[in-house]
Write a protein that holds these residues in place. Structure first.
Motif, PDB file in Angstrom:
ATOM      1  N   PHE A   1       0.992  -1.182  -0.094  1.00 34.55           N
ATOM      2  CA  PHE A   1       0.067  -0.017  -0.054  1.00 34.55           C
ATOM      3  C   PHE A   1       0.901   1.283   0.031  1.00 34.55           C
ATOM      4  O   PHE A   1       1.980   1.220   0.803  1.00 34.55           O
ATOM      5  N   THR A   2       0.399   2.313  -0.708  1.00 30.27           N
ATOM      6  CA  THR A   2       0.937   3.515  -0.712  1.00 30.27           C
ATOM      7  C   THR A   2       0.388   4.446   0.503  1.00 30.27           C
ATOM      8  O   THR A   2      -0.375   3.858   1.358  1.00 30.27           O
ATOM      9  N   ALA A   3       1.074   5.612   0.531  1.00 36.76           N
ATOM     10  CA  ALA A   3       0.495   6.304   1.760  1.00 36.76           C
ATOM     11  C   ALA A   3      -1.203   6.895   1.698  1.00 36.76           C
ATOM     12  O   ALA A   3      -1.556   7.059   2.685  1.00 36.76           O
ATOM     13  N   ASP A   4      -1.655   6.909   0.499  1.00 41.83           N
ATOM     14  CA  ASP A   4      -2.958   7.096   0.192  1.00 41.83           C
ATOM     15  C   ASP A   4      -3.913   5.808   0.196  1.00 41.83           C
ATOM     16  O   ASP A   4      -5.000   6.002  -0.610  1.00 41.83           O
ATOM     17  N   LYS A   5      -3.282   4.605   0.520  1.00 42.85           N
ATOM     18  CA  LYS A   5      -4.018   3.547   0.831  1.00 42.85           C
ATOM     19  C   LYS A   5      -4.237   3.061  -0.838  1.00 42.85           C
ATOM     20  O   LYS A   5      -5.511   2.258  -0.971  1.00 42.85           O
ATOM     21  N   THR A   6      -3.523   3.025  -1.617  1.00 42.95           N
ATOM     22  CA  THR A   6      -3.679   2.606  -2.990  1.00 42.95           C
ATOM     23  C   THR A   6      -3.041   1.130  -3.126  1.00 42.95           C
ATOM     24  O   THR A   6      -1.511   1.325  -2.721  1.00 42.95           O
ATOM     25  N   CYS A   7      -3.453   0.128  -3.528  1.00 46.68           N
ATOM     26  CA  CYS A   7      -2.756  -1.149  -3.379  1.00 46.68           C
ATOM     27  C   CYS A   7      -2.033  -1.302  -4.587  1.00 46.68           C
ATOM     28  O   CYS A   7      -2.650  -1.134  -5.820  1.00 46.68           O
ATOM     29  N   VAL A   8      -0.603  -1.350  -4.973  1.00 46.39           N
ATOM     30  CA  VAL A   8       0.097  -1.567  -5.913  1.00 46.39           C
ATOM     31  C   VAL A   8       0.622  -2.851  -6.025  1.00 46.39           C
ATOM     32  O   VAL A   8       1.427  -3.376  -5.121  1.00 46.39           O
ATOM     33  N   VAL A   9       0.744  -3.732  -7.081  1.00 53.57           N
ATOM     34  CA  VAL A   9       1.088  -5.173  -7.242  1.00 53.57           C
ATOM     35  C   VAL A   9       1.731  -5.116  -8.692  1.00 53.57           C
ATOM     36  O   VAL A   9       1.509  -4.668  -9.430  1.00 53.57           O
ATOM     37  N   THR A  10       2.828  -6.083  -8.328  1.00 58.70           N
ATOM     38  CA  THR A  10       3.545  -6.327  -9.718  1.00 58.70           C
ATOM     39  C   THR A  10       3.772  -7.877  -9.613  1.00 58.70           C
ATOM     40  O   THR A  10       4.136  -8.431  -8.505  1.00 58.70           O
ATOM     41  N   ALA A  11       3.703  -8.522 -10.549  1.00 59.58           N
ATOM     42  CA  ALA A  11       3.771  -9.923 -10.679  1.00 59.58           C
ATOM     43  C   ALA A  11       4.556 -10.526 -11.871  1.00 59.58           C
ATOM     44  O   ALA A  11       4.544  -9.841 -13.066  1.00 59.58           O
ATOM     45  N   ARG A  12       5.555 -11.514 -11.360  1.00 55.32           N
ATOM     46  CA  ARG A  12       6.410 -11.888 -12.530  1.00 55.32           C
ATOM     47  C   ARG A  12       6.345 -13.254 -12.685  1.00 55.32           C
ATOM     48  O   ARG A  12       6.402 -14.037 -11.546  1.00 55.32           O
ATOM     49  N   ALA A  13       6.358 -14.026 -13.801  1.00 52.64           N
ATOM     50  CA  ALA A  13       6.579 -15.325 -14.123  1.00 52.64           C
ATOM     51  C   ALA A  13       7.630 -15.642 -14.954  1.00 52.64           C
ATOM     52  O   ALA A  13       7.755 -14.853 -15.826  1.00 52.64           O
TER      53      ALA A  13
ATOM     54  N   CYS B   1      -6.435  -6.500  -2.021  1.00 54.22           N
ATOM     55  CA  CYS B   1      -4.964  -6.425  -2.421  1.00 54.22           C
ATOM     56  C   CYS B   1      -4.480  -7.802  -2.766  1.00 54.22           C
ATOM     57  O   CYS B   1      -3.853  -7.887  -3.877  1.00 54.22           O
ATOM     58  N   LYS B   2      -4.686  -8.748  -2.014  1.00 62.21           N
ATOM     59  CA  LYS B   2      -4.172 -10.326  -2.250  1.00 62.21           C
ATOM     60  C   LYS B   2      -5.020 -10.766  -3.556  1.00 62.21           C
ATOM     61  O   LYS B   2      -4.280 -11.470  -4.272  1.00 62.21           O
ATOM     62  N   ALA B   3      -6.330 -10.564  -3.660  1.00 66.92           N
ATOM     63  CA  ALA B   3      -6.897 -10.928  -4.765  1.00 66.92           C
ATOM     64  C   ALA B   3      -6.352 -10.317  -6.079  1.00 66.92           C
ATOM     65  O   ALA B   3      -6.190 -11.061  -6.990  1.00 66.92           O
ATOM     66  N   LEU B   4      -5.965  -8.947  -6.013  1.00 70.65           N
ATOM     67  CA  LEU B   4      -5.373  -8.233  -7.254  1.00 70.65           C
ATOM     68  C   LEU B   4      -4.004  -8.948  -7.370  1.00 70.65           C
ATOM     69  O   LEU B   4      -3.735  -9.243  -8.706  1.00 70.65           O
ATOM     70  N   GLY B   5      -3.133  -9.467  -6.200  1.00 62.31           N
ATOM     71  CA  GLY B   5      -1.969 -10.179  -6.793  1.00 62.31           C
ATOM     72  C   GLY B   5      -2.252 -11.465  -7.392  1.00 62.31           C
ATOM     73  O   GLY B   5      -1.361 -11.815  -8.283  1.00 62.31           O
ATOM     74  N   ALA B   6      -3.139 -12.103  -7.015  1.00 62.06           N
ATOM     75  CA  ALA B   6      -3.566 -13.433  -7.743  1.00 62.06           C
ATOM     76  C   ALA B   6      -3.878 -13.087  -9.286  1.00 62.06           C
ATOM     77  O   ALA B   6      -3.477 -14.081  -9.676  1.00 62.06           O
ATOM     78  N   ALA B   7      -4.713 -12.445  -9.370  1.00 60.49           N
ATOM     79  CA  ALA B   7      -5.021 -12.141 -10.694  1.00 60.49           C
ATOM     80  C   ALA B   7      -3.900 -11.634 -11.547  1.00 60.49           C
ATOM     81  O   ALA B   7      -3.811 -12.153 -12.704  1.00 60.49           O
TER      82      ALA B   7
ATOM     83  N   PHE C   1       1.655  -5.642 -13.800  1.00 60.68           N
ATOM     84  CA  PHE C   1       1.520  -4.648 -12.687  1.00 60.68           C
ATOM     85  C   PHE C   1       0.125  -4.024 -12.875  1.00 60.68           C
ATOM     86  O   PHE C   1      -0.549  -3.878 -13.748  1.00 60.68           O
ATOM     87  N   ASP C   2      -0.362  -3.520 -11.639  1.00 64.06           N
ATOM     88  CA  ASP C   2      -1.965  -2.760 -11.373  1.00 64.06           C
ATOM     89  C   ASP C   2      -1.712  -2.208 -10.157  1.00 64.06           C
ATOM     90  O   ASP C   2      -0.897  -2.501  -9.203  1.00 64.06           O
ATOM     91  N   ALA C   3      -2.744  -1.138 -10.075  1.00 64.72           N
ATOM     92  CA  ALA C   3      -2.876  -0.597  -8.649  1.00 64.72           C
ATOM     93  C   ALA C   3      -4.190  -0.324  -8.558  1.00 64.72           C
ATOM     94  O   ALA C   3      -5.281  -0.293  -9.539  1.00 64.72           O
ATOM     95  N   LYS C   4      -4.888  -0.421  -7.004  1.00 66.49           N
ATOM     96  CA  LYS C   4      -6.263  -0.231  -6.789  1.00 66.49           C
ATOM     97  C   LYS C   4      -6.336   0.591  -5.858  1.00 66.49           C
ATOM     98  O   LYS C   4      -6.055   0.248  -4.756  1.00 66.49           O
ATOM     99  N   ALA C   5      -7.234   1.583  -5.995  1.00 69.21           N
ATOM    100  CA  ALA C   5      -7.192   2.653  -4.997  1.00 69.21           C
ATOM    101  C   ALA C   5      -8.241   2.188  -4.107  1.00 69.21           C
ATOM    102  O   ALA C   5      -9.299   1.727  -4.404  1.00 69.21           O
ATOM    103  N   GLY C   6      -8.096   2.373  -2.729  1.00 68.32           N
ATOM    104  CA  GLY C   6      -9.084   2.182  -1.648  1.00 68.32           C
ATOM    105  C   GLY C   6      -9.293   0.692  -1.244  1.00 68.32           C
ATOM    106  O   GLY C   6     -10.313   0.320  -0.785  1.00 68.32           O
ATOM    107  N   ALA C   7      -8.338  -0.041  -1.766  1.00 66.26           N
ATOM    108  CA  ALA C   7      -8.536  -1.724  -1.340  1.00 66.26           C
ATOM    109  C   ALA C   7      -8.065  -2.061   0.007  1.00 66.26           C
ATOM    110  O   ALA C   7      -7.135  -1.480   0.601  1.00 66.26           O
TER     111      ALA C   7
END
Length: 151
Positions: free
Chosen positions: A86-98, A130-136, A119-125
């Motif tokens: 999470f960033t300071a403003d509660k945005t979930c930021v995720v990067t996934a590598r395979a 955030c874990k669901a975003l990481g899995a996706a 990678f992706d970001a989701k505000a207010g998560a």
């Protein structure tokens, strides 16, 4: 009389064999060999069980036998890595590598042959979102790598 005796003996043998076969538990089918997969994800956005389940699902969907024929299990393996938070403003930021990497015995060499990063970001998560975003995102990265291997 001799014929009756032989028939009775044959019937007893068949019955005993059938009874013994019924008492013997059936052997479970041998599990298919699996690729060596190493997950180096941050626990904040991905747990090991979810990563392994995503790999298994994607490999099966792409055709595990064909993939194993093109990239033998004894010579290749996979590495996944999901990072973020999470960033300071509660945005979930995720990067996934395979990555598809060569195998040296029981270990993987970190010399990727094929790599995909998403990678992706989701505000207010919250943490679960955030874990669901990481899995996706891991699913997308795996799909990208496997799609380049099996056409």
């Amino acid at each position: 009389m001799m014929l009756r005796l032989l028939t009775a003996a044959l019937l007893a043998t068949v019955t005993a064999t059938a009874a013994q076969a019924a008492d013997t538990p059936a052997k479970a089918p041998k599990a298919a060999p699996k690729y060596l997969i190493v997950d180096r994800s941050s626990e904040a956005v991905m747990d090991k069980a979810t990563a392994e389940a995503e790999w298994a699902k994607q490999i099966e969907a792409k055709g595990a036998k064909r993939l194993a024929k093109l990239y033998p299990l004894a010579k290749w393996g996979f590495i996944s890595q999901v990072e973020g938070g999470f960033t300071a403003d509660k945005t979930c930021v995720v990067t996934a590598r395979a990555m598809l990497v060569p195998r040296a015995g029981k270990v993987l060499q970190f010399v990727p042959d094929k790599t995909a990063t998403v990678f992706d970001a989701k505000a207010g998560a919250d943490a679960a979102a955030c874990k669901a975003l990481g899995a996706a995102k891991l699913g997308e990265a795996i799909d990208s790598v496997l799609s380049s291997l099996v056409k």
